[in-house]
Write a protein that holds these residues in place. Sequence first.
Motif, mmCIF file in Angstrom:
data_model
loop_
_atom_site.group_PDB
_atom_site.id
_atom_site.type_symbol
_atom_site.label_atom_id
_atom_site.label_comp_id
_atom_site.label_asym_id
_atom_site.label_seq_id
_atom_site.Cartn_x
_atom_site.Cartn_y
_atom_site.Cartn_z
ATOM 1 N N LEU A 224 0.828 -1.211 0.000
ATOM 2 C CA LEU A 224 0.000 0.000 0.000
ATOM 3 C C LEU A 224 0.860 1.257 0.000
ATOM 4 O O LEU A 224 0.525 2.261 -0.634
ATOM 5 C CB LEU A 224 -0.939 0.010 1.210
ATOM 6 C CG LEU A 224 -2.021 -1.073 1.210
ATOM 7 C CD1 LEU A 224 -2.910 -0.909 2.442
ATOM 8 C CD2 LEU A 224 -2.870 -1.013 -0.060
ATOM 9 N N HIS A 225 1.963 1.201 0.725
ATOM 10 C CA HIS A 225 2.910 2.311 0.730
ATOM 11 C C HIS A 225 3.379 2.578 -0.700
ATOM 12 O O HIS A 225 3.374 3.716 -1.191
ATOM 13 C CB HIS A 225 4.085 1.947 1.651
ATOM 14 C CG HIS A 225 5.168 2.959 1.724
ATOM 15 N ND1 HIS A 225 6.462 2.635 2.029
ATOM 16 C CD2 HIS A 225 5.161 4.297 1.533
ATOM 17 C CE1 HIS A 225 7.201 3.729 2.023
ATOM 18 N NE2 HIS A 225 6.440 4.752 1.732
ATOM 19 N N ARG B 219 0.777 4.157 9.430
ATOM 20 C CA ARG B 219 -0.488 4.414 8.755
ATOM 21 C C ARG B 219 -0.807 3.309 7.752
ATOM 22 O O ARG B 219 -1.943 2.837 7.662
ATOM 23 C CB ARG B 219 -0.442 5.784 8.064
ATOM 24 C CG ARG B 219 -1.732 6.132 7.356
ATOM 25 C CD ARG B 219 -1.861 7.612 7.036
ATOM 26 N NE ARG B 219 -0.808 8.120 6.181
ATOM 27 C CZ ARG B 219 -0.707 7.855 4.868
ATOM 28 N NH1 ARG B 219 -1.585 7.080 4.269
ATOM 29 N NH2 ARG B 219 0.272 8.380 4.158
ATOM 30 N N ARG C 126 -2.022 0.036 9.392
ATOM 31 C CA ARG C 126 -3.453 0.105 9.721
ATOM 32 C C ARG C 126 -4.328 -0.049 8.478
ATOM 33 O O ARG C 126 -5.321 -0.751 8.476
ATOM 34 C CB ARG C 126 -3.768 1.457 10.365
ATOM 35 C CG ARG C 126 -3.617 1.366 11.843
ATOM 36 C CD ARG C 126 -3.645 2.661 12.563
ATOM 37 N NE ARG C 126 -3.244 2.342 13.919
ATOM 38 C CZ ARG C 126 -1.970 2.083 14.267
ATOM 39 N NH1 ARG C 126 -1.001 2.162 13.388
ATOM 40 N NH2 ARG C 126 -1.708 1.752 15.512
ATOM 41 N N GLU C 127 -3.934 0.642 7.415
ATOM 42 C CA GLU C 127 -4.723 0.548 6.191
ATOM 43 C C GLU C 127 -4.716 -0.883 5.650
ATOM 44 O O GLU C 127 -5.710 -1.354 5.101
ATOM 45 C CB GLU C 127 -4.181 1.527 5.136
ATOM 46 C CG GLU C 127 -4.433 2.980 5.527
ATOM 47 C CD GLU C 127 -3.938 4.002 4.494
ATOM 48 O OE1 GLU C 127 -3.730 5.161 4.883
ATOM 49 O OE2 GLU C 127 -3.775 3.638 3.312
ATOM 50 N N ALA D 271 -7.087 -3.090 7.544
ATOM 51 C CA ALA D 271 -8.465 -2.714 7.191
ATOM 52 C C ALA D 271 -8.835 -3.260 5.810
ATOM 53 O O ALA D 271 -9.957 -3.724 5.594
ATOM 54 C CB ALA D 271 -8.613 -1.187 7.212
ATOM 55 N N LEU D 272 -7.905 -3.213 4.897
ATOM 56 C CA LEU D 272 -8.204 -3.689 3.544
ATOM 57 C C LEU D 272 -8.398 -5.202 3.536
ATOM 58 O O LEU D 272 -9.277 -5.727 2.855
ATOM 59 C CB LEU D 272 -7.076 -3.291 2.585
ATOM 60 C CG LEU D 272 -7.357 -3.545 1.098
ATOM 61 C CD1 LEU D 272 -8.566 -2.747 0.621
ATOM 62 C CD2 LEU D 272 -6.139 -3.180 0.257
ATOM 63 N N CYS E 194 -11.866 -5.986 5.072
ATOM 64 C CA CYS E 194 -13.102 -5.682 4.342
ATOM 65 C C CYS E 194 -13.438 -6.791 3.347
ATOM 66 O O CYS E 194 -14.524 -6.797 2.780
ATOM 67 C CB CYS E 194 -13.051 -4.302 3.703
ATOM 68 S SG CYS E 194 -12.228 -4.268 2.102
ATOM 69 N N ARG F 129 -12.715 -7.631 0.358
ATOM 70 C CA ARG F 129 -12.996 -7.395 -1.050
ATOM 71 C C ARG F 129 -11.955 -8.036 -1.939
ATOM 72 O O ARG F 129 -12.099 -8.073 -3.150
ATOM 73 C CB ARG F 129 -13.046 -5.885 -1.346
ATOM 74 C CG ARG F 129 -14.171 -5.186 -0.656
ATOM 75 C CD ARG F 129 -15.499 -5.674 -1.156
ATOM 76 N NE ARG F 129 -15.737 -5.272 -2.515
ATOM 77 C CZ ARG F 129 -16.705 -4.478 -2.904
ATOM 78 N NH1 ARG F 129 -17.573 -4.028 -2.018
ATOM 79 N NH2 ARG F 129 -16.850 -4.146 -4.167
ATOM 80 N N ILE F 130 -10.860 -8.482 -1.371
ATOM 81 C CA ILE F 130 -9.786 -9.097 -2.143
ATOM 82 C C ILE F 130 -9.541 -10.493 -1.566
ATOM 83 O O ILE F 130 -9.480 -10.652 -0.346
ATOM 84 C CB ILE F 130 -8.501 -8.243 -2.052
ATOM 85 C CG1 ILE F 130 -8.736 -6.876 -2.707
ATOM 86 C CG2 ILE F 130 -7.322 -8.960 -2.717
ATOM 87 C CD1 ILE F 130 -7.557 -5.927 -2.649
#
Lengths: 344, 344, 344, 344
Positions: free
Chosen positions: D152-153, D294, D297-298, D301-302, D305, D307-308
């Motif tokens: 994500l970074h 950050r 945490r993201e 959360a991903l 959820c 979705r993947i």
Amino acid sequence: MHSAMLYGVEDVRLEEVPCPEPGPGEVLVRVAVAPTCGTDLKVWLRGGHARMLVPPTPFGHEFAGEIAALGEGVSGWRSGERVVANNSAPCFDCFYCRRERFSLCENLLFNNGTFAEYLRIPAAIVRHNLLAVPPGLPLELAAMSEPLACVLHGVEEAGVRAGDTVVVMGDGAIGLMLVAVCAVRGAAVILAGGQSARLAVAEQLGAQVTLNYRQAGDPVGRLRALTEGGRGADIVIEATGKPAAWEAAIATARPGATVLLFGGCPRGTAVSVDTENLHYNELTLKGVFHNTPRHVREALALIACRRIAFELLVSDSLPLGKLDEALARMRDRTAIKVAMLPGS
Amino acid sequence: MHSAMLYGVEDVRLEEVPCPEPGPGEVLVRVAVAPTCGTDLKVWLRGGHARMLVPPTPFGHEFAGEIAALGEGVSGWRSGERVVANNSAPCFDCFYCRRERFSLCENLLFNNGTFAEYLRIPAAIVRHNLLAVPPGLPLELAAMSEPLACVLHGVEEAGVRAGDTVVVMGDGAIGLMLVAVCAVRGAAVILAGGQSARLAVAEQLGAQVTLNYRQAGDPVGRLRALTEGGRGADIVIEATGKPAAWEAAIATARPGATVLLFGGCPRGTAVSVDTENLHYNELTLKGVFHNTPRHVREALALIACRRIAFELLVSDSLPLGKLDEALARMRDRTAIKVAMLPGS
Amino acid sequence: MHSAMLYGVEDVRLEEVPCPEPGPGEVLVRVAVAPTCGTDLKVWLRGGHARMLVPPTPFGHEFAGEIAALGEGVSGWRSGERVVANNSAPCFDCFYCRRERFSLCENLLFNNGTFAEYLRIPAAIVRHNLLAVPPGLPLELAAMSEPLACVLHGVEEAGVRAGDTVVVMGDGAIGLMLVAVCAVRGAAVILAGGQSARLAVAEQLGAQVTLNYRQAGDPVGRLRALTEGGRGADIVIEATGKPAAWEAAIATARPGATVLLFGGCPRGTAVSVDTENLHYNELTLKGVFHNTPRHVREALALIACRRIAFELLVSDSLPLGKLDEALARMRDRTAIKVAMLPGS
Amino acid sequence: MHSAMLYGVEDVRLEEVPCPEPGPGEVLVRVAVAPTCGTDLKVWLRGGHARMLVPPTPFGHEFAGEIAALGEGVSGWRSGERVVANNSAPCFDCFYCRRERFSLCENLLFNNGTFAEYLRIPAAIVRHNLLAVPPGLPLELAAMSEPLACVLHGVEEAGVRAGDTVVVMGDGAIGLMLVAVCAVRGAAVILAGGQSARLAVAEQLGAQVTLNYRQAGDPVGRLRALTEGGRGADIVIEATGKPAAWEAAIATARPGATVLLFGGCPRGTAVSVDTENLHYNELTLKGVFHNTPRHVREALALIACRRIAFELLVSDSLPLGKLDEALARMRDRTAIKVAMLPGS
Ligand SMILES: NC(=O)c1ccc[n+]([C@@H]2O[C@H](COP(=O)([O-])OP(=O)(O)OC[C@H]3O[C@@H](n4cnc5c(N)ncnc54)[C@H](OP(=O)(O)O)[C@@H]3O)[C@@H](O)[C@H]2O)c1
Ligand SMILES: NC(=O)c1ccc[n+]([C@@H]2O[C@H](COP(=O)([O-])OP(=O)(O)OC[C@H]3O[C@@H](n4cnc5c(N)ncnc54)[C@H](OP(=O)(O)O)[C@@H]3O)[C@@H](O)[C@H]2O)c1
Ligand SMILES: NC(=O)c1ccc[n+]([C@@H]2O[C@H](COP(=O)([O-])OP(=O)(O)OC[C@H]3O[C@@H](n4cnc5c(N)ncnc54)[C@H](OP(=O)(O)O)[C@@H]3O)[C@@H](O)[C@H]2O)c1
Ligand SMILES: NC(=O)c1ccc[n+]([C@@H]2O[C@H](COP(=O)([O-])OP(=O)(O)OC[C@H]3O[C@@H](n4cnc5c(N)ncnc54)[C@H](OP(=O)(O)O)[C@@H]3O)[C@@H](O)[C@H]2O)c1
Ligand SMILES: [Zn+2]
Ligand SMILES: [Zn+2]
Ligand SMILES: [Zn+2]
Ligand SMILES: [Zn+2]
């Protein structure tokens, strides 16, 4: 009218040509002042430019002047108005324009021929990149909008902030503008260049330290030694167009730095980049070329606010007939920019 | 040592108190200069501040000085070193810090008491927000780092660019700093304020036009008339702390503008916002409060580069014993900032 | 051909009109599908729209279809090609376009009349906002590019990231699209809406929690209670067009939040904003309107990648003759979007 | 307890060591699942890692588990709570942390040893990078937070938007995560990798096209041919750690592209970059390394959820005793990630 035509290597001739007529959407401008720039010098020395100028061709791309005549359908302008125009305008329609990357527009037509008494401004430039010069602002200064727009474009990409240590490499007009723009934002600017007179101008424009890259060895080591803890610079901007300087620029950067590769090197050259430095130190290397309409506007505004002594960059003025001499002074590094005056 | 204590409305007393001892991780600083600011005035007039200051309490939050003693475990600093510290530091651990919103830190402890001979700097501030003052920079100037950091934080949120028309409302020290910072970036700054002497300072700091909001009616109309095509300002920054000025600020903005609501209004007040203007004109209204460690560093760097005449903001100096007089001058608008000198 | 004309309040009539001819630069499209949307409903209920639609006027603005004829000078397209077009295009030349704020373009011409067998696409839209529909993508889905482009524009302004708690207010087609787009980025989305069937669709599109704003009191309190520590939402997006919902949206935001005011309220309405909350909590309130060419492209691409079940939004299909019935279903909330089929 | 120790090249031994005790601020976790990753493989093959792992050393850095014991002064956590922790935490105090470049923190201490029954979490990680696993989320999935945070970074630095053509090079777990994250944002993702089974997983995760770089010559030419007009990709992300792939990545980029150099190459290697391509085509080359709080945490959360289908990346599970076999499967490319289960 008189117009300078480039024929080949160090071969530019002042010729008598018919004054152009502005077509539909076009504007004719009387050139009051046309500064020389490092790119003109490069083109003159090489006898042309693969992308922008194939001889024989009208020459020169910076200027400011007054509107002399309006083509059919042009509104919002009047004769006599003081203006400056960029040397190009994007099409807003191509692959790159659709992605808001206007400096990469596939249909960028470069408008050359400012070393002349009159210049025709194509319709696209009239529509998007012709600007009124604010009252009181000398045309000689307004004429620097185009190169300053390139500089602002670059500085925006670099993300310079107050307190950043910025190393600029190159003490031509571009390097000096970079110094001034970064310094006024509160960056601590270190300039490496080749000539003491220019380095002195850099100090007047706000450079904290200057360094002659020709004197003493190891400029990278000396530059790094000037940064906090010897870590290297937060931002490095190369403005020499030399591959060796590109590599020096990368070597001068601290981890996390952005290195802006502003100077165009000769075709066919390459640089070597250490993978460990780029990856683990999270370097960002950015090529940056040309400008956008937004930056052209910002450039004129920045000149007009008179917080930066851009007049220091125009070291000489000469009548148009002395273009050869002007270019020779550029070559010999005795002039930074020469203001060519077609009217005198 | 002598220390000013706030007891209530316009009641501040210079008292003899024991000199604090620095605990583990703390630093003791001898205060060389402690400027007054508009917030001090507000707190003095109201007798306290719901969030930051409950009387009786040490008073004052801007300063620069020299390190007098180091607490246990403090390294990297030495006695006698010239320093400036922010009045707070984030915890880096709370909900907001984890989202890199450091000015909203839930554990922000405000360090007050700069109107005194010595000041103890808590460990968190020592670790994150204590800075060495560069050689040659007068402490009087360095002492403005804290408010300037708030200003830089705000200006970053507003995204000011060269050529933007920026309207600033409020001619206190904060408004004047905003003017200077925006002007140096090439913005055309228009200031509305209440007093001609301050408006004159604004012009020295780069304001293009100033306007006395008390004279003649309809300041919004007059401000809009000064913008291109009467569209309104690209950016409006309110720095008065008055709800009426907030509404005027919004009314002065052009479509697409950012309106920065920098001044804290009295608790319990509200403003009315027209939905059509906000939605269809794509306004951005942004509250902005306090600063972050990054901005504190940027502020000191910007002061140190000496491109802005911040000395114009320190209109008077007085010995610490004359704090009442200093605050009265602030109230009467005959001083912008008064440099309190505990040592004299 | 048949074309729906809006005459006034709930007065839309299917008329036989001559098929338009594409002028220079224009394209004629055979409309395959034209979805209804909440704005159509609003316009139908009010009998017009101050900015976009003065009756009598062709009606409808979303569609996808096939190119039927090309005007003079149009290249790059061929008859029979499957296309979707935005209902507007910026001029790239006005004050706002020069600042790259294309949704605020002063020359935005809205192209209405998709509830018809054929639609003429003006030259500016052909040039900038006409897109080929990728092979295999149903036209019914491609037709949602325009509203989705508005949604992507808004979400970009809001800066939604994985893990953000996003509250969406409004369960119309727009609110549901907002839910889907935020959810697919890893946000935890909470939707407040008015009807259980739509809330169920929201859950299929990724909403974590839904809430019927009509049931039980204090929706703001209930929404806040669903956020971490009751702090409020990281991002709140209002999509109802009701001033009371705007105020609820602001009240639902946590410190540091962005509140997107996506729904256009009736002219002349205002909301009240608490100054302490906006300033000390550093709220950002952003109006956002319409879309840009870049977002139109991104919208079609997002639909085409089939990661979001946009088909759930088209609850019904009807022949063009049943437009009255379609709008009535929208009004009665028994349809989310109705796909009008001029060809059937 | 049992713990895997790395002794040298392909030499890892399961040993009986005392269970660690959590010191002040620390937490002891019972490891439920510890996935292998490409970096573990690299370290095992090379017998160590210059920056992160000098043998003999505990081994493994991804995991999820349950809190077994709390050190002195730890609050906000309870025994038995399901958690995941990053393998490092920034200091928030060094030169880089002060510039908010947390992945470059000078005091980043890597916490290794997840291939063990218990793992001690240092205080800094407890404070900043220990996260509760949401109810219902399998620990096996939560354990992928660390590598996904790196991804994500990187993707944030690349600025991927819907409709972008993204080329990913490398079909390891990292490359596959990059595919999934870009695809879910609406990018058209093309993956080049070395093994058909992994390419098939990529397609399940949303890759539009995949290409085996070993089959047929000229992968760059074939990749470019897949992009619009053969211009090259909008974004290229290299995730192989091979200098030749870095050069291929740069050659695959279109003008204006960002090339993310995500894979760490062997020390001492360099790549050659053509100056004309970088400068005139305004390329951005970005090294990117590790993650930030950050992004951790993201990432969680991903994953949460759902979705993947991240479960596709965990191709096998084995008891801790079979670590050799797991690493051999990684080496032989018959596993993507192996979930090591210390408890079984
Ligand atoms: N990106 C854009 O949009 C854009 C726009 C305009 C110009 N440019 C480029 O920017 C570059 C600079 O333009 P200019 O007009 O300022 O050119 P210039 O007048 O040729 O100046 C270049 C200067 O760099 C100095 N230099 C050479 N090698 C150096 C080194 N290793 N370290 C430090 N200084 C060194 C030169 O000094 P000596 O002569 O004494 O060696 C010279 O004064 C050019 O390459 C030009 O093509 C780019
Ligand atoms: N966001 C932050 O982090 C931050 C940090 C520091 C300060 N602040 C706030 O910023 C504000 C300004 O601070 P300061 O120290 O400069 O305060 P100040 O000295 O009180 O200055 C405010 C000035 O605004 C003028 N003013 C009042 N109404 C006006 C109007 N309608 N239009 C134009 N000017 C008007 C006042 O003039 P008259 O007195 O003549 O009316 C006064 O000179 C305060 O509200 C303060 O709390 C915010
Ligand atoms: N910014 C832009 O570019 C843009 C583009 C398109 C549309 N819009 C605007 O976006 C808004 C939504 O569009 P739409 O087509 O989805 O409209 P819509 O179909 O009218 O949907 C609005 C929904 O909001 C619900 N609602 C009303 N009050 C609410 C409250 N207090 N809390 C929660 N939900 C509430 C309504 O439910 P009930 O009917 O049951 O009350 C209704 O289902 C409109 O205002 C439209 O004008 C903006
Ligand atoms: N930036 C960061 O923060 C970060 C974090 C984690 C990992 N990484 C790095 O990311 C890289 C990938 O990690 P990983 O765990 O996925 O590694 P991996 O399992 O080794 O996967 C790399 C894959 O790339 C393939 N490959 C090799 N050359 C290629 C080429 N020219 N074109 C296309 N594919 C090629 C390999 O296939 P064959 O084996 O069949 O050749 C292999 O499947 C590593 O270098 C790792 O160090 C970086
Ligand atoms: Zn173009
Ligand atoms: Zn905090
Ligand atoms: Zn426009
Ligand atoms: Zn650090």
